[in-house]
Design a protein around this motif. Sequence first.
Motif, PDB file in Angstrom:
ATOM      1  N   UNK A 125      30.418  61.681 113.319  1.00 27.53           N
ATOM      2  CA  UNK A 125      31.857  61.936 113.344  1.00 27.53           C
ATOM      3  C   UNK A 125      32.224  62.982 114.379  1.00 27.53           C
ATOM      4  N   UNK A 126      31.261  63.853 114.696  1.00 24.96           N
ATOM      5  CA  UNK A 126      31.558  64.913 115.663  1.00 24.96           C
ATOM      6  C   UNK A 126      30.505  64.871 116.767  1.00 24.96           C
ATOM      7  N   UNK A 127      30.436  63.741 117.461  1.00 25.91           N
ATOM      8  CA  UNK A 127      29.365  63.560 118.437  1.00 25.91           C
ATOM      9  C   UNK A 127      29.337  64.646 119.496  1.00 25.91           C
ATOM     10  N   UNK A 128      30.499  64.973 120.046  1.00 27.41           N
ATOM     11  CA  UNK A 128      30.515  65.929 121.142  1.00 27.41           C
ATOM     12  C   UNK A 128      30.112  67.318 120.676  1.00 27.41           C
ATOM     13  N   UNK A 129      30.611  67.686 119.489  1.00 26.17           N
ATOM     14  CA  UNK A 129      30.249  69.002 118.957  1.00 26.17           C
ATOM     15  C   UNK A 129      28.748  69.063 118.721  1.00 26.17           C
ATOM     16  N   UNK A 130      28.183  67.978 118.156  1.00 28.05           N
ATOM     17  CA  UNK A 130      26.750  67.954 117.896  1.00 28.05           C
ATOM     18  C   UNK A 130      25.967  68.102 119.193  1.00 28.05           C
ATOM     19  N   UNK A 131      26.440  67.379 120.214  1.00 25.88           N
ATOM     20  CA  UNK A 131      25.743  67.408 121.499  1.00 25.88           C
ATOM     21  C   UNK A 131      25.752  68.816 122.083  1.00 25.88           C
ATOM     22  N   UNK A 132      26.946  69.421 122.116  1.00 29.05           N
ATOM     23  CA  UNK A 132      27.046  70.786 122.653  1.00 29.05           C
ATOM     24  C   UNK A 132      26.221  71.736 121.793  1.00 29.05           C
ATOM     25  N   UNK A 133      26.340  71.563 120.470  1.00 25.93           N
ATOM     26  CA  UNK A 133      25.597  72.425 119.554  1.00 25.93           C
ATOM     27  C   UNK A 133      24.107  72.329 119.778  1.00 25.93           C
ATOM     28  N   UNK A 134      23.620  71.110 120.025  1.00 23.79           N
ATOM     29  CA  UNK A 134      22.189  70.928 120.239  1.00 23.79           C
ATOM     30  C   UNK A 134      21.743  71.679 121.481  1.00 23.79           C
ATOM     31  N   UNK A 135      22.580  71.659 122.518  1.00 19.94           N
ATOM     32  CA  UNK A 135      22.200  72.378 123.728  1.00 19.94           C
ATOM     33  C   UNK A 135      22.249  73.889 123.509  1.00 19.94           C
ATOM     34  N   UNK A 136      23.235  74.335 122.742  1.00 15.29           N
ATOM     35  CA  UNK A 136      23.290  75.761 122.434  1.00 15.29           C
ATOM     36  C   UNK A 136      22.033  76.162 121.657  1.00 15.29           C
ATOM     37  N   UNK A 137      21.665  75.336 120.673  1.00 12.30           N
ATOM     38  CA  UNK A 137      20.477  75.635 119.878  1.00 12.30           C
ATOM     39  C   UNK A 137      19.250  75.696 120.774  1.00 12.30           C
TER      40      UNK A 137
ATOM     41  N   UNK B  21      36.636  68.774 104.931  1.00 12.31           N
ATOM     42  CA  UNK B  21      37.428  69.442 105.969  1.00 12.31           C
ATOM     43  C   UNK B  21      36.552  69.658 107.195  1.00 12.31           C
ATOM     44  N   UNK B  22      37.149  69.558 108.383  1.00 14.57           N
ATOM     45  CA  UNK B  22      36.290  69.503 109.560  1.00 14.57           C
ATOM     46  C   UNK B  22      35.524  70.800 109.765  1.00 14.57           C
ATOM     47  N   UNK B  23      36.077  71.959 109.327  1.00 14.09           N
ATOM     48  CA  UNK B  23      35.285  73.181 109.504  1.00 14.09           C
ATOM     49  C   UNK B  23      34.004  73.107 108.676  1.00 14.09           C
ATOM     50  N   UNK B  24      34.085  72.475 107.476  1.00 11.59           N
ATOM     51  CA  UNK B  24      32.894  72.353 106.629  1.00 11.59           C
ATOM     52  C   UNK B  24      31.872  71.439 107.294  1.00 11.59           C
ATOM     53  N   UNK B  25      32.360  70.328 107.871  1.00 10.50           N
ATOM     54  CA  UNK B  25      31.429  69.423 108.533  1.00 10.50           C
ATOM     55  C   UNK B  25      30.765  70.108 109.718  1.00 10.50           C
ATOM     56  N   UNK B  26      31.532  70.904 110.439  1.00  9.37           N
ATOM     57  CA  UNK B  26      30.951  71.592 111.595  1.00  9.37           C
ATOM     58  C   UNK B  26      29.936  72.626 111.126  1.00  9.37           C
ATOM     59  N   UNK B  27      30.233  73.290 110.008  1.00  7.25           N
ATOM     60  CA  UNK B  27      29.259  74.231 109.454  1.00  7.25           C
ATOM     61  C   UNK B  27      27.970  73.504 109.097  1.00  7.25           C
ATOM     62  N   UNK B  28      28.121  72.304 108.517  1.00 10.84           N
ATOM     63  CA  UNK B  28      26.932  71.525 108.165  1.00 10.84           C
ATOM     64  C   UNK B  28      26.132  71.191 109.423  1.00 10.84           C
ATOM     65  N   UNK B  29      26.846  70.791 110.488  1.00  8.25           N
ATOM     66  CA  UNK B  29      26.154  70.474 111.739  1.00  8.25           C
ATOM     67  C   UNK B  29      25.416  71.694 112.259  1.00  8.25           C
ATOM     68  N   UNK B  30      26.069  72.855 112.189  1.00 14.03           N
ATOM     69  CA  UNK B  30      25.413  74.087 112.637  1.00 14.03           C
ATOM     70  C   UNK B  30      24.149  74.327 111.820  1.00 14.03           C
ATOM     71  N   UNK B  31      24.264  74.106 110.500  1.00  9.63           N
ATOM     72  CA  UNK B  31      23.094  74.315 109.640  1.00  9.63           C
ATOM     73  C   UNK B  31      21.972  73.345 110.012  1.00  9.63           C
ATOM     74  N   UNK B  32      22.333  72.080 110.260  1.00  8.63           N
ATOM     75  CA  UNK B  32      21.316  71.087 110.631  1.00  8.63           C
ATOM     76  C   UNK B  32      20.624  71.510 111.921  1.00  8.63           C
ATOM     77  N   UNK B  33      21.439  71.941 112.901  1.00  8.83           N
ATOM     78  CA  UNK B  33      20.863  72.339 114.190  1.00  8.83           C
ATOM     79  C   UNK B  33      19.994  73.576 114.034  1.00  8.83           C
TER      80      UNK B  33
END
Lengths: 608, 238
Positions: free
Chosen positions: A260-272, A200-212
């Motif tokens: 799969x979530x390139x834009x979210x990752x990009x924004x997330x990386x800048x937030x991090x 589910x996309x919320x889980x994937x986004x959580x994973x991205x947050x964890x990676x960042x």
Amino acid sequence: MTTQTTAPETPSAPVAGRTSGALGMPAPVARALATGGGVLSVVSTFLAWTWTSEFPGDLTVYGYPGGLQVLVLIAGALTALFGLSSYGVKGLTGLTPAGGDGALRFASLAAFGTAWYTVIAISSTLGGVVNLEPGGYLAAAASLIAVLGAHTLPFERPEPDPLDPDESAWEHIKHRLAHGWQTVKASYAGGTPRPVGALPSYAEILIIVAILALGLTVFTYGIGTSYDELFIGFLITAGFGFAALNKAGLVAQASQITARHQNITMVGAFVAAALFPFTQTDDQYATVGVYILIFATVALGLNIVVGLAGLLDLGYVAFLGVGAYAAALVSGSPSSPFDVHFPFWAAVLVGAAASLVFGVLIGAPTLRLRGDYLAIVTLGFGEIFRITANNLDGTSGPDLTNGSNGIASIPNLDILGFDFGAQHDVGGFTIGRFANYFFLMLIITAVVVLVFRRSGDSRIGRAWVAIREDETAAHAMGINGFRVKLIAFAVGASLAGLAGTVQAHVTYTVTPEQYLFAGPIPPNSAFLLAAVVLGGMGTISGPLIGASLLFLIPNKLQFLGDYQLLAFGVALILLMRFRPEGLIPNRRRQLEFHEEAEAPAVLTKAGA
Amino acid sequence: MTALLEVEDLRVAYGKIEAVKGISFKVEAGEVVTLIGTNGAGKTTTLRTLSGLLRPVGGQIRFNGRSLKKVPAHQVVALGLAHSPEGRHIFPRMTIEDNLRLGAFLRSDRPGIEKDIQRAYDLFPILGERSKQAAGTLSGGEQQMLAMGRALMSQPKLLMLDEPSMGLSPIMMQKIMATIAELKAQGTTILLVEQNAQAALSLADHGHVMEVGTVVLSGTGQELLHDESVRKAYLGED
């Protein structure tokens, strides 16, 4: 791929094609040793390793790991986890989607390397092994056991190539060495990871947050290492640890999810990245942060020229210099011959435009050259810029740059009443001068990333790649080679100029000696190119990571002193030999360098 | 009516050595014209000059009523002359789809491009099956198909094919030749350079035999196919 899980019955000479480890120890024993060694390493970090707090980090405390012990703790825990996962412990098998043994080997190397480095550093700093407490011995022994266990795990040995027995003795030696190398490579090989099913996309986004979050933590830790030993330990742990995660297949899975979530990752990386100054208590490491950002942003700009369009530019730092000088001249600095004080937005435009003009002026005559010739001419241009800036001092030439003294006392920026020179309190956090510039620079970096992404995916991006791959064919497609190369050159130059405008304010002073071809302090042309090549040509994250490493290593390892450049040379040669596509490979580049990758020469061993 | 392509007394030299020593020929719209001859006859040099990759030292090239003598390579494509170069020159690290898109680099009509990509896939189904694969992973014959498909993407008025059968297996060669025949039936004008004289002549409207930089014999495809000297020199008959 064949899967053989049983260890050989007779632990005699290992036979090609069969699974067997180095010492011929039975697989269950080896696995138990590796896992147990990992667990014991973890335990050891809660004991005292030495009796005196003279060794930095205070390793004398029972019950609480400190300094280098924390790193051993992490590496040991990683070893233990991968060990348990390779047993098939429920809930942990997900850790090793590509098979656990390769990962286990690297994790144990991380623990071993860090523990032994610490123990040796303690002994040599304090004068002898007598300074070790039992905890230190335990760490050394446990990590040795782990590494031995992990390296005696069976693996699929490659079949030696047939060799004509009539060949000369030298040929035989060469052949044996080649086979030995194949075997070593096979022992570390990992399998292909299973693809991640759609979560589910919320889980994937959580994973991205964890990676960042993990990335931010590792980066902050690396920047914050306060003594040489800790930074070296950090490099050992992080290097082998990353290799372990990579072999486990976790890196591949992570990149699938982030893709799969390139834009979210990009924004997330800048937030991090924007969170970084909030993790700091004073401005000391924000300084490092802002210099890294400047260096990384310029490297990313160079990546358009080198990575996408394939033009080797050895004088790129000059464009940073043009931007910085342009901004300094209109900044209202007392040493500027112009008595003007432009607002920042205007200074940015002036800086980027000046670099653009220089890019076109240099590019127009030189881009008709190919390959080596272009490199030589750009190298020359870089030096001409520096020497000219040195001479425009009013005596050898018109008074423009104030010669070797440079343009000094550049005032701090003031945007909409926000004074960049002063401290600000934001929600209980103190944001100092360098942190202010860090945020500003982050915006510039975002702009460069955006330009890189948009242009790379566009028509002009395809034209760049086409020109790089086959100029003749590109012409036959109707691509005006000269024009697209000039665009690449000009875009790259103006992005560097953009970064230069901020750099001028961060450093207070702009002097010609900041823009060398090669020198101990980045950014200079050689380091910029190294950051691109080391990180990965044609990628966004590659130059950012390459620049961070190339900035941190000389910054942290001051004791290398004069040998810094030598060490870099050696490191670069090794990297080019073993990972020519860079740390973060571009999909297209990887094909270029590993064309045999379609048919793997060595088989991999699947975990039990 | 003037021909689509008129070449008159064309001379091309590499330094002092003249590779093409004054040749003349015409290509009418809708025709297939072939240049045949041995290695070093100047066939490839002629094509490279037509597409602007080489500069002639003398003579005239008129395409669609316009002189091509001073037009740079990248503008020749815009005029409607597409070149599928010898040795294929595909972009091996790009996907098949990206290769085709680059062929349409000068076009901006998106729907038309999509339609033509589909047309290339219809013409060469293997390309459609592997559209996301790196072009370098294709076999030699498939790469040739890609090179031809890519050249067609610019919607050329004249398609120049340089040795499309070079280095291919006999079966693959037949496939390529059948495709050329199909393109001809669809009305594409083709200038074909081939060493395989038999195959080239049997589908050409006109042919020209080149030897060391000059045209030694011209005629319709059928005439040349049955000409005794051609049969002896190029078709391996006594």
